[in-house]
Design a protein around this motif. Structure first.
Motif, PDB file in Angstrom:
ATOM      1  N   GLU A 403      69.793  14.032 -10.219  1.00  0.00           N
ATOM      2  CA  GLU A 403      69.199  13.303  -9.099  1.00  0.00           C
ATOM      3  C   GLU A 403      67.957  13.991  -8.543  1.00  0.00           C
ATOM      4  O   GLU A 403      67.199  13.396  -7.777  1.00  0.00           O
ATOM      5  CB  GLU A 403      70.228  13.136  -7.985  1.00  0.00           C
ATOM      6  N   HIS A 428      67.375  10.607 -12.884  1.00  0.00           N
ATOM      7  CA  HIS A 428      68.409   9.741 -13.497  1.00  0.00           C
ATOM      8  C   HIS A 428      67.905   9.104 -14.804  1.00  0.00           C
ATOM      9  O   HIS A 428      68.352   8.022 -15.179  1.00  0.00           O
ATOM     10  CB  HIS A 428      68.832   8.624 -12.523  1.00  0.00           C
ATOM     11  N   SER A 448      70.143   5.960 -15.484  1.00  0.00           N
ATOM     12  CA  SER A 448      71.604   5.969 -15.373  1.00  0.00           C
ATOM     13  C   SER A 448      72.091   5.394 -14.055  1.00  0.00           C
ATOM     14  O   SER A 448      73.246   4.967 -13.947  1.00  0.00           O
ATOM     15  CB  SER A 448      72.123   7.401 -15.531  1.00  0.00           C
ATOM     16  N   LYS A 449      71.228   5.339 -13.070  1.00  0.00           N
ATOM     17  CA  LYS A 449      71.642   4.805 -11.770  1.00  0.00           C
ATOM     18  C   LYS A 449      71.620   3.283 -11.766  1.00  0.00           C
ATOM     19  O   LYS A 449      72.519   2.633 -11.219  1.00  0.00           O
ATOM     20  CB  LYS A 449      70.720   5.355 -10.679  1.00  0.00           C
TER      21      LYS A 449
END
Length: 548
Positions: A403, A428, A448-449
């Motif tokens: 993050e 991410h 990925s978020k």
């Protein structure tokens, strides 16, 4: 730098000898005078001069020669040395041909035979021409030249090897540099021959191995002594420190390095938190200083060489090298360092060396001028590379899985990246595929978020995603943890230590074999820590040797 050349050509031996004599009398201090007795012989000389990276300042050529007339020679030779001045020697009957040649071969002047006295009829003309040539002359780089394709893995390997070993070279891209094809023509090599390495003495090698290059340029590749007190395997900061301290304290020391002194740290574009260097220094500078220091104390550095096995015979430790030779010593320090962890996604292996690189920031940065560069990783090595690329690339995009950068990168680097306008950090984010034909052309990047994947044009991807030890060759000899890092001191399993005394702090389960730096289990992965371990390990080597 070699003297520029004046090349004179005439098929009449007496005339050739006379003109060469007069040229040497006036110009030998500034120029190398070379003569040839035919147009074809002169063309062979021109091609050899090209391969040696020499420069021709003046062609002084007879017009009437068999097989190849003077004007015909000048037309061909000036394609190779277009800046050279061109003078034709003619008889009275050839003046019409000479005048026509001014337009055909861009002739600078023609002289009539005989030219006696030279002080009146030769030197004033040539003085004016060579002075004009000098006024516009820019000396060529004198050293190794590499002709190749930017997207060739072998070209990248050779450039990286030369750069990391502090060997100056000039890169000529076959697609962008007009002189590259001329060099290939002069070398008369069979295709495919790229990359082609041309050395200062005129010799050239197509697709040479690193070992062949090393032997040619004079790097030490073989040991000179039959026995050493200390054998160090690995030439990163820890290995170099051990070499300096070992040799300075009287131990006959040899260091084996598979690629280039400095190890992974040597590829760093900037180390700013190393004690004693308030403005920082590059990994290459650190390696160069350490190598100079080690050699001053008599350390033998074998590059590129690779150890493949170690065996024990009584108190001796015998190291076998890849080509079969052996080194014998009392003690061994394993300073193997680590290798970049490979990114296992579709397309990456295919384009490694052809748009995808592990480390290599300093080798490829200039080629990325004006382009967008992607950097994978969120630790210091990735941050240092991003800062270096920002000086050349139009934009640098950092792909970070986490993050933020705060968990893995030093604050000073985070602050620098934040202040650099052409660096973007995508948190991410991960590469899930590399695409292209014969080189990298695009990347598929997933967030990925949001779980969204997008494709972006890309020519260059540099990967810095952690490191793994290359210690499989030590299997069955020294104890390692489940990731391959070497166990030392109190971390050794009790059943692995057979002596009554305790193992020394940096000693492996095999007495007399030590491990230092990043390859050691539990080590702090910092340059200063590696230097510290390499330095103090020599004290434990002394203790071991005192009990033999």
């Amino acid at each position: 730098m070699n003297k520029p050349v004046i090349l004179t050509v005439d098929d009449d031996p007496e005339v050739l000898s006379a003109i060469a004599r007069d040229l040497r009398q006036q110009y030998a201090k500034q120029f190398r005078i070379i003569r040839a007795d035919s147009g074809q012989a002169a063309m062979d000389v021109v091609q050899q001069l090209t391969l040696r990276n020499d420069t021709v300042a003046l062609f002084l050529v007879d017009q009437r020669m068999p097989q190849m007339m003077g004007v015909e020679f000048l037309e061909q030779a000036t394609q190779i040395f277009p800046e050279a001045k061109r003078v034709l020697l003619t008889a009275y009957a050839d003046t019409d041909a000479a005048i026509r040649a001014i337009n055909v071969a861009s002739l600078d002047y023609y002289l009539l035979k005989p030219w006696d006295p030279p002080e009146e009829k030769l030197y004033p003309v040539l003085d004016d021409l060579v002075n004009d040539w000098y006024a516009h002359f820019h000396p060529e780089f004198q050293g190794i030249r590499v002709v190749g394709d930017r997207w060739s893995a072998d070209s990248h390997r050779i450039k990286d090897f030369l750069a990391r070993n502090q060997i100056p070279y000039r890169w000529l891209d076959i697609e962008q540099n007009a002189n590259a094809q001329k060099l290939l023509d002069s070398a008369k090599v069979e295709t495919p021959c790229l990359p082609l390495v041309l050395f200062a003495d005129g010799e050239h090698q197509p697709k040479p191995t690193n070992l062949q290059i090393a032997e040619k340029i004079g790097l030490q590749t073989q040991a000179t002594n039959p026995f050493y007190d200390l054998i160090i395997i690995g030439g990163g900061p820890s290995g170099l420190a051990a070499a300096v301290y070992g040799a300075s304290e009287g131990l006959r020391t040899v260091m084996i390095e598979s690629e280039a002194p400095g190890g992974q740290a040597g590829t760093s574009s900037r180390i700013e938190n190393y004690l004693g260097f308030p403005v920082g220094l590059s990994g290459g500078d650190l390696a160069r200083r350490a190598v100079t220091q080690a050699k001053r104390f008599g350390v033998e550095i074998l590059t590129p060489q690779e150890a493949t096995s170690i065996r024990m015979e009584n108190d001796y430790r015998i190291v076998t090298l890849r080509e079969g030779s052996e080194l014998t010593g009392h003690a061994v320090i394993l300073a193997l360092g680590v290798a970049w962890r490979r990114l296992r996604v579709p397309g990456i292996e295919r384009f490694t060396g052809a748009g995808v690189y592990y480390g290599a920031a300093q080798t490829e940065a200039i080629a990325c001028e004006g382009e967008e560069v992607f950097v994978v990783g969120g630790a210091n090595s990735a941050g240092q590379a991003a800062m270096y690329f920002s000086r050349f690339a139009s934009k640098v995009t950092m792909l970070v899985r986490g993050e933020s950068l705060t968990k893995s990168m030093s604050q000073y680097l985070i602050d620098q990246i934040d202040e650099t306008d052409n660096i973007e950090v995508w948190n991410h984010s991960s590469v899930i595929e590399a695409q292209g034909d014969d080189r990298l052309e695009s990347l598929v990047i997933k967030n990925s978020k949001t779980d969204e994947a997008q494709t972006f044009p890309a020519k260059s991807l540099f990967i810095f995603i952690g490191a793994v030890p290359r210690t499989d060759w030590l299997d069955g000899l020294v104890e390692r943890d489940d990731r391959g890092f070497i166990l030392t001191g109190s971390d050794i399993h009790s059943k692995g230590w057979m002596l009554e005394r305790d193992a020394h702090l940096l000693e492996t389960n095999v007495p007399g074999i030590f491990a230092v730096g990043d390859v050691r289990h539990g080590s702090v992965k910092r340059v200063a820590s590696g230097v510290g371990e390499g330095s103090i390990c020599v004290q434990f080597v002394h203790r071991y040797l005192s009990n033999l």
